[in-house]
Design an enzyme around this catalytic site. Structure first.
Site, short mmCIF file in Angstrom:
data_model
loop_
_atom_site.label_atom_id
_atom_site.label_comp_id
_atom_site.label_asym_id
_atom_site.label_seq_id
_atom_site.Cartn_x
_atom_site.Cartn_y
_atom_site.Cartn_z
N ASP A 54 2.81 -4.48 4.93
CA ASP A 54 2.87 -3.30 5.22
C ASP A 54 1.95 -2.29 4.53
OD1 ASP A 54 3.20 -0.59 7.29
OD2 ASP A 54 4.87 -0.30 6.66
N ASP B 113 -3.77 1.37 7.32
CA ASP B 113 -1.78 1.26 7.76
C ASP B 113 -1.95 -0.17 8.57
OD1 ASP B 113 0.10 0.40 8.35
OD2 ASP B 113 0.94 2.63 9.74
#
Length: 447
Positions: free
Chosen positions: A95, A323
């Site tokens: 992430d 992201d």
């Protein structure tokens, strides 16, 4: 993970090993894939949850496979981290939208298979090198703490307690700890790197860190810009940059791709077809990798969108982040309506008989071997252009139905998001040292 979790292609990065060395190796971690993945509607809901909360003698790196979590019912990409002494393999969600590396932990000492299936959790007491930080260690100041934060000065073993929260209410809490990781480097040597800092989580709750979207994962490997992220910790050893490829989840068998920590010669910065755009810093959200969108084109026709729509303002609102922990792409409402209208005008395909929940624009492509869909391109600061293929922003919601995988985000959300679906098939390099993001359609299949 970042505040927006989803059917996002979980990066199963196989973290290989290496001996401490004066030369700087890179880490190469293969990206793998799994099936079946969550439905597009589940993906959208999960994304929205996340949005509501976002002296080296020669240079080398660490490299490991990136793996999808689809086989276990997750749509994300995992990294395999080998942690402890002896090493225990764990799959963690990769992430770029969060900092903390945390994993599910157990204090089990004996007959652990009775309570946990093999490899389902990190058995802290089975690692001879595991140690929680003391609550007065300087490292303990790097993580948020539960309220009240109980720290007993008189006790020799008063552990550092952390509580990491996401804006949708998801939390992980436990002991902020350190242990040894085993890695493979580009030189072929195995390295054992001591004192990797991570959250040993005993209490985990909430949609971002549990449930269907988290199937198969044992935690999150934060790759954000903060000091405690995995990228920051290893960047101090291997070089302050990392790169990855998120391969097309529809391909079978899925091709192997890699997460690389450090600089692998002849594959990343040396790629002659690499384009770059500056990475911006938002002091109010220092974790995120911000870029600036200048304009949007559909079939090379520039849309009339006020440039201020994309701006990162002086109080930290707006802007666009990249992201890996969010699947879909989110843009401001003012830009979304223009993109929607432009695509609608150019597609000569019928609409489905029934609406697809969560998606505003869908087409019936039944009988169309290669449906003609518009090309979307993003002009970025620095003159680079991100021009993904239509499969990166149209997804199959059911057989014969394709929907636009771009969603509007209101002002209260704070920023736009380039999700991992839009990133598929590109080599992305996060060069933190030079504060730039590189990307290329070439280089994703390097060995």
């Amino acid at each position: 993970m970042s505040p927006r979790f989803t059917f996002s292609l979980f990066i199963a990065l196989w973290f290989l090993s290496a001996h401490p060395t004066t030369a700087k190796d890179y880490l190469k971690l293969p990206l793998l894939h799994k099936t079946p993945s969550p439905s597009p509607t589940q993906t959208l809901l999960s994304d929205i949850h996340r949005l509501h909360h976002h002296h080296k003698t020669r240079k080398s790196s660490v490299k490991s496979p990136v793996v999808s979590g689809a086989p276990s019912g997750s749509g994300q990409y995992f990294v395999e981290l080998r942690l402890g002494s002896p090493p225990q393999p764990l799959l963690l969600v990769a992430d770029t939208g969060s900092d903390l590396l945390w994993l599910t932990c157990s204090a089990c000492r004996h007959n652990c298979s009775f309570f946990h299936s093999p490899g389902s959790t990190f058995l802290a007491r089975h690692s001879s090198s595991f140690s929680p930080y003391h609550c007065f260690d300087s490292e303990c100041r790097l993580v948020p703490h539960p309220d009240p934060n109980l720290c007993n000065r008189s006790r020799l073993h008063s552990p550092c307690r952390y509580q990491y929260s996401y804006s949708d209410g998801s939390t992980t809490s436990g002991f902020f700890s350190k242990d040894t990781i085993t890695l493979n480097t580009s030189s072929g040597r195995e390295a054992r790197l001591e004192q990797l800092s991570f959250g040993c989580g005993f209490q985990i709750s909430g949609p971002s860190v549990s449930g269907a979207s988290f199937n198969g994962a044992h935690g999150v490997i934060g790759l954000g810009r903060g000091a405690i992220s995995f990228a920051s910790q290893l960047g101090r050893r291997f070089g302050d940059k990392f790169s990855y490829c998120l391969m097309d989840i529809t391909l079978s068998p899925p091709p192997t791709s890699y997460l690389i920590i450090g600089d692998e010669k002849n594959t990343v910065s040396s790629n002659p077809k690499m384009s770059f755009t500056p990475l911006l810093i938002n002091p109010l959200s220092p974790t995120f990798y911000y870029i600036e969108i200048k304009s949007v084109k559909i079939n090379n026709a520039k849309l009339r969108i006020d440039p201020s729509v994309w701006s990162l303002d002086e109080v930290g609102n707006g802007g666009t982040i990249v992201d890996s922990g969010t699947t879909l792409t989110f843009v401001p409402e003012a830009a979304y309506v223009k993109i929607l209208a432009a695509i609608k005008r150019r597609v000569k395909l019928p609409s489905p008989r029934e609406a697809t929940p969560g998606f505003d624009l869908c087409f019936n492509v039944t009988g169309e071997a290669r449906p003609k869909l518009p090309r979307l391109s993003l002009e970025l600061s620095g003159g680079s252009v991100l021009k993904p293929p239509p499969r990166n922003y149209f997804i199959d919601t059911e057989e014969g139905i394709k929907c636009l995988a771009v969603q509007p985000v209101g002002k209260e959300m704070g920023f736009s998001v380039i999700g991992n679906l839009m990133q598929q098939g590109f080599l992305f390099e996060f060069d933190r040292d030079k504060s730039r993001l590189g990307f290329s359609r070439h280089g994703c299949t390097f060995a």
